[in-house]
Design a protein around this motif. Structure first.
Motif, mmCIF file in Angstrom:
data_model
loop_
_atom_site.group_PDB
_atom_site.id
_atom_site.type_symbol
_atom_site.label_atom_id
_atom_site.label_comp_id
_atom_site.label_asym_id
_atom_site.label_seq_id
_atom_site.Cartn_x
_atom_site.Cartn_y
_atom_site.Cartn_z
ATOM 1 N N ASN A 223 67.489 20.624 -19.725
ATOM 2 C CA ASN A 223 67.747 19.331 -20.361
ATOM 3 C C ASN A 223 66.558 18.383 -20.267
ATOM 4 O OD1 ASN A 223 70.563 19.728 -21.177
ATOM 5 N ND2 ASN A 223 70.993 19.812 -18.988
ATOM 6 N N ASP A 226 62.404 18.747 -23.476
ATOM 7 C CA ASP A 226 62.485 18.385 -24.890
ATOM 8 C C ASP A 226 61.334 18.970 -25.709
ATOM 9 O OD1 ASP A 226 64.756 17.007 -24.336
ATOM 10 O OD2 ASP A 226 63.898 15.002 -24.534
ATOM 11 N N LEU A 253 70.239 24.723 -26.793
ATOM 12 C CA LEU A 253 69.948 23.300 -26.986
ATOM 13 C C LEU A 253 69.302 23.056 -28.341
ATOM 14 C CD1 LEU A 253 68.572 22.338 -23.439
ATOM 15 C CD2 LEU A 253 70.737 21.604 -24.454
ATOM 16 N N LYS A 258 75.075 22.339 -25.742
ATOM 17 C CA LYS A 258 74.916 21.603 -24.494
ATOM 18 C C LYS A 258 74.818 22.576 -23.322
ATOM 19 C CE LYS A 258 77.417 17.449 -26.017
ATOM 20 N NZ LYS A 258 78.568 16.546 -25.746
ATOM 21 N N TYR A 290 71.974 26.889 -14.456
ATOM 22 C CA TYR A 290 72.590 26.119 -15.535
ATOM 23 C C TYR A 290 73.396 27.054 -16.415
ATOM 24 C CZ TYR A 290 69.674 22.202 -14.158
ATOM 25 O OH TYR A 290 69.101 21.180 -13.441
#
Length: 366
Positions: A223, A226, A253, A258, A290
């Motif tokens: 997360n 980017d 993503l 998510k 994750y």
């Protein structure tokens, strides 16, 4: 040397420091494999971690230079109950203690690792310190507050493009911390492999006219990546894509899905995964903290973890993208299935009909 393991929740354990004598801070996690400690030590995905081995004795077959997953140890600390003093294997070239010492990595032993595993299991992954000093509460807080591995992928990725032999399909690998075994598998399959640094732009990737692109495994929080997500999004409609572990999370993503941090993560070589397409169960090797919380646009789940029902694989046929959370290169049959599915995506190519790609882009920007 006597030392202490101090957890972020205030618990501490007495033991002995071995390997490199010093102090280290990291995120403490556990792995459930009986073997494979050399692969764990040299796996770039463990960057920033203090790893607890649940199996009680470690090091009994030594270490060698052939089984390295990278060129050095990446984790911050290594915790075991007991080390084998006299490793016995015809391939053994050095002891565990000597290996840790060579790469200046702190080891900690003499602690009940199964009790420690239960604590991590119940409380979740947390920061920890291995030290030979008596630290005050202020000093502990400073060390915990100063520890960060936000730029983990940058630390483990290659710095330049590397070409690996083969005359088959041109396959690119975006190196977020790729393991040597993954590259060896691709080479054995006859692909012409190009390995790209983590910060390679989509324009640069497209220049190479790749038949397919693999987003590799690696460390860190997806997360917070980017820049990598944007580069992957820029290639989605142009190059068929396979993501492995962190790479799968990045692709999800990029598709508008998510990803969320797990309480403990999946680390070990015994995680059962169901392949929905083939109605088969695989016992897999995994290393990720994750999970996929929501699938991206036009994606469907292809694999599930039988322990906690988390998504272990997905596929987006329209954009010729897929991902798996487990490591396919460790099991020949499973590897063949994953790469066979990837090859089928390459053959079919991208189909943008009916895909609201602009809407997905707008959602990402927001």
């Amino acid at each position: 040397m006597k030392g202490k393991l101090i957890l972020e929740n205030g618990m501490s354990f007495d033991g002995k420091i071995f390997g490199h004598f010093g102090e280290t801070t990291g995120e403490i996690v556990f792995t459930t494999g009986m073997t494979g400690y050399q692969e764990i030590l040299t796996d770039p995905s463990f960057y920033g971690k203090i790893v607890v081995m649940t199996y009680p004795m470690v090091g009994n077959y030594g270490l060698n230079l052939e089984d390295m997953e990278s060129d050095k140890i990446h984790l911050k600390g290594f915790i075991i109950k007991e080390d084998a003093k006299l490793p016995n294997n015809f391939r053994c070239e050095m002891t565990l203690e000597g290996f840790l010492s060579q790469y200046n990595v702190v080891g900690f032993k003499g602690v009940d690792t199964r009790e420690l595993t239960k604590i991590i299991r119940d409380n979740g992954s947390m920061k920890a310190i291995i030290t030979d000093k008596e630290l005050t509460h202020k000093e502990l807080k400073e060390r915990f507050d100063n520890f960060s591995y936000e730029n983990a992928v940058e630390q483990v990725s290659r710095k330049g493009i590397i070409e690996i032999g083969g005359n088959g399909l041109k396959i690119g690998v975006l190196d977020l911390g790729v393991k040597r075994s993954t590259l060896d598998t691709l080479e054995k399959m006859g692909f012409a492999v190009s390995v790209f640094p983590f910060d390679t732009s989509s324009d640069e990737l497209l220049k190479h006219k790749l038949d397919g692109l693999i987003i590799s495994s690696g460390p860190g929080n997806p997360n917070e990546m980017d820049r990598i997500v944007r580069a992957v999004r820029g290639t989605l409609a142009n190059i068929p894509m396979l993501g492995i572990s962190l790479g799968a999370q990045i692709i999800n993503l990029a598709l508008g899905g998510k990803v969320a941090k797990m309480n403990n993560g999946h680390r070990g070589v015994n995680h059962p995964v169901e392949d929905l397409k083939r109605d088969k169960i695989y016992i897999t090797s995994q290393n990720h903290g994750y999970s996929i919380e929501k699938l991206g646009i036009s994606s469907e789940a292809t694999h599930f973890n039988l322990n906690d029902k988390t998504v272990e694989g997905f596929r987006c046929d329209d954009l010729a993208a897929m991902g798996v959370q487990f490591m396919p290169d460790f099991y020949p049959e499973d590897s063949n299935n994953v790469f066979a599915d990837f090859l089928s995506l390459i053959e079919k190519g991208v189909n943008l009909e009916g895909i609201e790609y602009c809407d997905m882009d707008e959602e990402f920007e927001n």
